[in-house]
Design a protein around this motif. Structure first.
Motif, PDB file in Angstrom:
ATOM      1  N   ASP A   1       0.825  -1.214   0.000  1.00  0.00           N
ATOM      2  CA  ASP A   1       0.000   0.000   0.000  1.00  0.00           C
ATOM      3  C   ASP A   1       0.855   1.259   0.000  1.00  0.00           C
ATOM      4  OD1 ASP A   1      -2.275  -1.498  -0.054  1.00  0.00           O
ATOM      5  OD2 ASP A   1      -2.741  -1.285   2.082  1.00  0.00           O
ATOM      6  N   GLU A   2       1.930   1.268   0.811  1.00  0.00           N
ATOM      7  CA  GLU A   2       2.816   2.433   0.840  1.00  0.00           C
ATOM      8  C   GLU A   2       3.531   2.609  -0.499  1.00  0.00           C
ATOM      9  OE1 GLU A   2       4.998   2.958   4.888  1.00  0.00           O
ATOM     10  OE2 GLU A   2       4.448   0.845   4.720  1.00  0.00           O
ATOM     11  N   ALA A   3       3.918   1.497  -1.101  1.00  0.00           N
ATOM     12  CA  ALA A   3       4.611   1.556  -2.389  1.00  0.00           C
ATOM     13  C   ALA A   3       3.733   2.180  -3.459  1.00  0.00           C
ATOM     14  CB  ALA A   3       5.048   0.150  -2.808  1.00  0.00           C
ATOM     15  N   VAL A   4       2.491   1.691  -3.557  1.00  0.00           N
ATOM     16  CA  VAL A   4       1.584   2.184  -4.592  1.00  0.00           C
ATOM     17  C   VAL A   4       1.199   3.637  -4.325  1.00  0.00           C
ATOM     18  CG1 VAL A   4      -0.712   1.898  -5.605  1.00  0.00           C
ATOM     19  CG2 VAL A   4       0.736  -0.101  -5.191  1.00  0.00           C
ATOM     20  N   GLY A   5       0.976   3.987  -3.066  1.00  0.00           N
ATOM     21  CA  GLY A   5       0.634   5.368  -2.735  1.00  0.00           C
ATOM     22  C   GLY A   5       1.749   6.336  -3.098  1.00  0.00           C
ATOM     23  N   THR A   6       2.976   5.932  -2.839  1.00  0.00           N
ATOM     24  CA  THR A   6       4.125   6.775  -3.161  1.00  0.00           C
ATOM     25  C   THR A   6       4.268   6.943  -4.670  1.00  0.00           C
ATOM     26  OG1 THR A   6       5.275   6.061  -1.154  1.00  0.00           O
ATOM     27  CG2 THR A   6       6.620   7.008  -2.910  1.00  0.00           C
TER      28      THR A   6
ATOM     29  N   VAL B   1      -5.603  -2.447  -5.286  1.00  0.00           N
ATOM     30  CA  VAL B   1      -4.834  -1.204  -5.210  1.00  0.00           C
ATOM     31  C   VAL B   1      -3.876  -1.087  -6.401  1.00  0.00           C
ATOM     32  CG1 VAL B   1      -2.979  -2.192  -3.772  1.00  0.00           C
ATOM     33  CG2 VAL B   1      -3.483   0.268  -3.663  1.00  0.00           C
ATOM     34  N   VAL B   2      -3.378  -2.213  -6.884  1.00  0.00           N
ATOM     35  CA  VAL B   2      -2.476  -2.213  -8.037  1.00  0.00           C
ATOM     36  C   VAL B   2      -3.253  -1.925  -9.317  1.00  0.00           C
ATOM     37  CG1 VAL B   2      -0.893  -3.613  -9.427  1.00  0.00           C
ATOM     38  CG2 VAL B   2      -0.800  -3.723  -6.913  1.00  0.00           C
ATOM     39  N   ARG B   3      -4.425  -2.538  -9.445  1.00  0.00           N
ATOM     40  CA  ARG B   3      -5.240  -2.275 -10.637  1.00  0.00           C
ATOM     41  C   ARG B   3      -5.638  -0.799 -10.701  1.00  0.00           C
ATOM     42  NH1 ARG B   3      -7.749  -7.161  -8.994  1.00  0.00           N
ATOM     43  NH2 ARG B   3      -9.593  -5.993  -8.273  1.00  0.00           N
ATOM     44  N   ASP B   4      -5.963  -0.224  -9.554  1.00  0.00           N
ATOM     45  CA  ASP B   4      -6.330   1.202  -9.524  1.00  0.00           C
ATOM     46  C   ASP B   4      -5.144   2.071  -9.951  1.00  0.00           C
ATOM     47  OD1 ASP B   4      -8.873   0.573  -8.689  1.00  0.00           O
ATOM     48  OD2 ASP B   4      -8.482   1.003  -6.560  1.00  0.00           O
ATOM     49  N   PHE B   5      -3.964   1.718  -9.457  1.00  0.00           N
ATOM     50  CA  PHE B   5      -2.769   2.488  -9.829  1.00  0.00           C
ATOM     51  C   PHE B   5      -2.497   2.390 -11.332  1.00  0.00           C
ATOM     52  CE2 PHE B   5       1.808   2.298 -10.845  1.00  0.00           C
ATOM     53  CZ  PHE B   5       2.159   3.608 -10.554  1.00  0.00           C
TER      54      PHE B   5
END
Length: 357
Positions: free
Chosen positions: A301-306, A341-345
């Protein structure tokens, strides 16, 4: 040197006209050893003993230096793609004709050649930032030739650092190391610890990609020692005054990332993010490295948010280097593509990064 000016003029003309052939200009790794050989031969023949170049404070040289400062500022704020045409136009139509004037005093001519070398190298970086890798290589090669005429070893080392960065980033880390070491040989006797810092960091990056942890760490330690040895920007060549501990943090973060040392990569990338609030290109690249460090520690989650924040930063910045850094992170997400979360990114990033491979 007339041949170099002619080649530079032809290169600039092709670039400005944006001919259809332009996109097909290849990056040629086999051209690098010959370039290094010619430069090292010049070093052996050069009899100058000056440690740092003297910069003129009046006349045409002062005007050219003012233009260089303006172009650097534009590049840092908006990315290379937006400023390259202006640099090439100025280099081709203003500076090259100055160098062809036979009445120039020899000292002024050498300083103008050095200034032309700096501008050609900047055009190379801007081409790199536009993903025109073959053009980037050609501009940097011409910059090195101009630099030999100007006799500035500090700048020569910095051009070799740029060529090393390009080679390593394009999948030729062995050549990247070789170019960095040629730069180290160039800059060792110049009295410029900051210039050496950058070159040692470039060598460390190449060794890290090669998986040689021992040498990568050793060269990174040398870069840190160089930084300690510097007596400050005012005592350094103008060509390296932008280098500081924040620069080294950003480069060291990449080294640790590639060595799989995620904790150290996280710490240094975070420091780089915090120090470069007004530089969106550097922010985007350092956030990409930070995101990868989080991912290496299974903090999805932190990785994708960053990384998502990095995508937001690219609005208004034309920088292929930043885009490629984010594409590298996206590729590392492949094992997690089942996560929402990855698909959204990936949906958010697609307009900037293009479709995933």
């Amino acid at each position: 040197m007339g041949e170099t000016l002619h080649t530079l003029a032809e290169l600039g003309s092709t670039d400005i006209s944006r001919r259809s052939l332009l996109g097909a200009v290849p990056y040629v790794a086999t051209a690098l050893p010959d370039t290094q050989r010619h430069w090292l031969l010049w070093l052996l023949e050069d009899e100058q003993t000056s440690r740092l170049a003297v910069i003129a404070d009046s006349g045409p040289v002062e005007q050219v230096l003012a233009m260089i400062g303006m172009f650097d500022e534009m590049d840092n704020r908006f990315g290379g793609a937006g400023v390259r045409a202006s640099i090439v136009h100025y280099l081709s139509t203003e500076l090259a004709p100055m160098l062809q004037q036979r009445s120039l005093p020899s000292g002024q001519r050498r300083l103008l050649y050095t200034s032309a070398a700096k501008l050609a190298a900047t055009a190379g970086w801007c081409s790199y930032d536009s993903a025109d890798y073959g053009l980037a290589q050609r501009y940097m090669i011409q910059a090195l030739r101009l630099c030999a005429e100007g006799g500035d070893r500090v700048l020569g080392g910095q051009i070799l650092a740029g060529m090393s960065h390009l080679a390593t980033s394009l999948g030729n880390p062995s050549e990247g190391v070789s170019l960095a070491r040629a730069g180290i040989a160039t800059a060792t006797s110049t009295g410029s610890p900051l210039g050496l810092m950058r070159l040692h960091a470039m060598a460390a990056r190449g060794y890290a990609v090669l998986g040689d942890s021992r040498r990568a760490t050793a060269f990174l330690l040398k870069a840190g020692k160089d930084l300690e040895d510097s007596r400050g920007p005012a005592e350094e060549s103008p060509w390296v005054r932008f280098l500081d501990h924040h620069y080294l943090e950003a480069e060291a973060a990449l080294v640790h990332r590639d060595l799989g040392e995620a904790g150290q990569a996280e710490r240094l990338a975070l420091a780089s993010v915090e120090a470069n609030g007004d530089r969106r290109r550097r922010q985007a690249i350092s956030r990409s490295v930070l995101a990868t460090a989080f991912l290496q520690q299974c903090r999805l989650d932190e990785a994708v948010g960053t990384a998502s924040n990095a995508v937001d930063l690219l609005a208004g910045v034309h920088s292929e280097r930043s885009v490629q850094a984010l594409r590298d992170f996206r590729a590392r997400l492949a094992p997690h593509r089942g996560e929402a979360v990855v698909r959204d990114f990936e949906r958010k990033a697609r307009p900037v990064l293009g479709a995933a491979a």
